[in-house]
Design an enzyme around this catalytic site. Structure first.
Site, mmCIF file in Angstrom:
data_model
loop_
_atom_site.group_PDB
_atom_site.id
_atom_site.type_symbol
_atom_site.label_atom_id
_atom_site.label_comp_id
_atom_site.label_asym_id
_atom_site.label_seq_id
_atom_site.Cartn_x
_atom_site.Cartn_y
_atom_site.Cartn_z
ATOM 1 N N GLY A 19 70.945 -37.697 29.733
ATOM 2 C CA GLY A 19 72.308 -37.987 29.289
ATOM 3 C C GLY A 19 72.418 -38.659 27.933
ATOM 4 N NE ARG A 72 74.106 -19.469 40.231
ATOM 5 C CZ ARG A 72 73.434 -18.968 39.208
ATOM 6 N NH1 ARG A 72 74.040 -18.196 38.344
ATOM 7 N NH2 ARG A 72 72.176 -19.216 39.037
ATOM 8 C CG MET A 97 68.849 -29.085 32.862
ATOM 9 S SD MET A 97 68.891 -28.590 31.108
ATOM 10 C CE MET A 97 67.460 -27.517 31.056
ATOM 11 C CB ILE A 99 73.045 -20.073 34.784
ATOM 12 C CG1 ILE A 99 71.643 -20.174 34.181
ATOM 13 C CG2 ILE A 99 73.860 -18.944 34.168
ATOM 14 C CD1 ILE A 99 71.567 -20.172 32.692
ATOM 15 C CG HIS A 116 70.493 -24.198 22.758
ATOM 16 N ND1 HIS A 116 69.938 -24.109 24.028
ATOM 17 C CD2 HIS A 116 69.640 -23.540 21.928
ATOM 18 C CE1 HIS A 116 68.805 -23.430 23.947
ATOM 19 N NE2 HIS A 116 68.604 -23.075 22.697
ATOM 20 C CG ASP A 148 79.452 -16.020 25.720
ATOM 21 O OD1 ASP A 148 78.409 -16.455 26.264
ATOM 22 O OD2 ASP A 148 79.436 -15.224 24.775
ATOM 23 N N GLY A 150 77.165 -15.335 28.730
ATOM 24 C CA GLY A 150 75.724 -15.181 28.511
ATOM 25 C C GLY A 150 75.031 -16.538 28.461
ATOM 26 C CG ASP A 152 71.774 -21.353 25.499
ATOM 27 O OD1 ASP A 152 72.613 -22.158 25.919
ATOM 28 O OD2 ASP A 152 70.572 -21.403 25.811
ATOM 29 C CD GLU A 181 70.000 -31.924 21.017
ATOM 30 O OE1 GLU A 181 70.648 -32.115 22.048
ATOM 31 O OE2 GLU A 181 68.806 -31.583 21.046
HETATM 32 C C1 GRF Z 1 69.295 -31.722 24.807
HETATM 33 O O1 GRF Z 1 68.207 -31.389 23.998
HETATM 34 C C2 GRF Z 1 70.337 -30.616 24.795
HETATM 35 O O2 GRF Z 1 70.415 -29.955 23.577
HETATM 36 C C3 GRF Z 1 69.817 -29.677 25.857
HETATM 37 O O3 GRF Z 1 69.300 -30.506 26.856
HETATM 38 C C4 GRF Z 1 68.900 -31.755 26.283
HETATM 39 C C5 GRF Z 1 69.634 -32.814 27.045
HETATM 40 O O4 GRF Z 1 69.298 -34.102 26.643
HETATM 41 N N1 GRF Z 1 70.862 -28.792 26.301
HETATM 42 P P1 GRF Z 1 70.195 -35.326 27.119
HETATM 43 O O5 GRF Z 1 70.270 -35.245 28.646
HETATM 44 O O6 GRF Z 1 71.533 -35.211 26.494
HETATM 45 O O7 GRF Z 1 69.438 -36.545 26.674
#
Ligand code: GRF
Length: 209
Positions: A19, A72, A97, A99, A116, A148, A150, A152, A181
Site C-alpha cells: 500500500g 470472482r 493484484m 484481474i 503500473h 479497460d 484487458g 494493463d 509512482e
Molecule cells: C506498485 O509497483 C504498483 O505499480 C503495482 O504494484 C505495486 C504496488 O505497490 N501495481 P504498493 O502496494 O503500492 O506499495
C-alpha cells in the site's frame, strides 16, 4: 495550492499488499494537493495487507473482502455493494493484484485508475520489473492509466521514465521506480478529480485553462 472545483470526488482505493501508493495518495491529500478528491474507503482483498494499517492510522474506512474466500463473481458483487453504498466516484487500483471482470469494469467505465511499474504498452502483467530486465530494455518507468477489459491495456493518463542501469535487479529497479509512482499517481488522480482530463477513445489529454 491547487484550486477546488465545486464537486469533490469520492475515491476508493483497492489494494492487496504493502500500500505505498495508497500512502502516497493519503500524504498528497493531507498536504492539500488533492482538493478535488476525498479518499473515502479502502477495499483490501487480503486481511494481511499492510494497506489496512495505513487506512486505520489515517482514519479511513476500510473493508476486507478476502478474494481467496469467494468466487470472482462473489468477490466483485460484494465489492460493488460497498462501493455503491459509499457513493464512490472513482476507484484507484494501487497494487491490487486481481484481474477484474468486464462486468465490474463496465460498472465503473473510465472511472477506474491503475498504476503500473513499466512504460506501457511494454511489459504489462504481474512481473513488469523482471520482464523489463530480461528483455534488456534501457528505459523504464511507470504508467497511470484507465482500466479497460484487458490487462494493463487501458488509455494512458501519464507516464514517467528513468534509465535502467547495467546490473539492475528486479529489486533495484522496483526501488527506483516506486518514488516515480508515488509522485505520478496523486497528480493523475487530482487531474481526474478536477475534471481536467479529456478522454477521447485511447487518447487522454490534460485540459489547460
Ligand atoms: C506498485 O509497483 C504498483 O505499480 C503495482 O504494484 C505495486 C504496488 O505497490 N501495481 P504498493 O502496494 O503500492 O506499495
Amino acid at each position: 495550492m491547487l484550486q477546488k472545483n465545486n464537486e469533490i470526488m469520492k475515491v476508493a482505493v483497492m489494494a492487496s499488499g504493502r500500500g505505498s501508493n495508497f500512502q502516497a495518495i493519503i500524504d498528497s491529500s493531507e498536504r492539500g494537493e488533492m482538493p478535488n478528491a476525498q479518499i473515502v474507503h479502502l477495499i483490501a482483498d487480503n486481511k494481511d495487507a499492510y494497506a489496512i494499517q495505513r487506512a486505520s492510522k489515517h482514519k479511513i474506512d476500510y473493508t476486507v473482502i478476502e478474494s481467496k474466500k469467494y468466487s470472482r463473481e462473489d468477490f466483485e458483487v460484494r465489492t460493488l455493494k460497498v462501493l455503491q453504498n459509499k457513493k464512490v466516484d472513482v476507484i484507484v487500483l494501487a497494487g491490487f493484484m486481481r484481474i477484474l471482470t468486464s462486468k465490474f469494469i463496465n460498472s465503473y467505465k473510465n472511472k477506474i485508475i491503475n498504476i503500473h511499474p513499466s512504460l506501457l504498452p511494454s511489459f504489462p502483467g504481474a512481473h513488469a520489473h523482471r520482464d523489463t530486465i530480461s528483455y534488456g530494455a534501457k528505459i523504464s518507468g511507470c504508467t497511470v492509466h484507465l482500466v479497460d477489459e484487458g490487462v494493463d491495456t487501458g488509455p494512458i493518463i501519464m507516464q514517467a521514465s528513468l534509465q535502467v542501469d547495467e546490473n539492475e535487479t528486479e529489486e533495484t529497479l522496483s526501488q527506483k521506480i516506486l518514488p516515480l509512482e508515488h509522485e505520478l499517481l496523486p497528480r493523475a488522480l487530482e487531474l481526474y478529480c478536477s475534471k481536467k482530463l479529456k478522454i477521447d477513445g485511447r487518447n487522454v489529454s490534460i485540459i489547460t485553462d
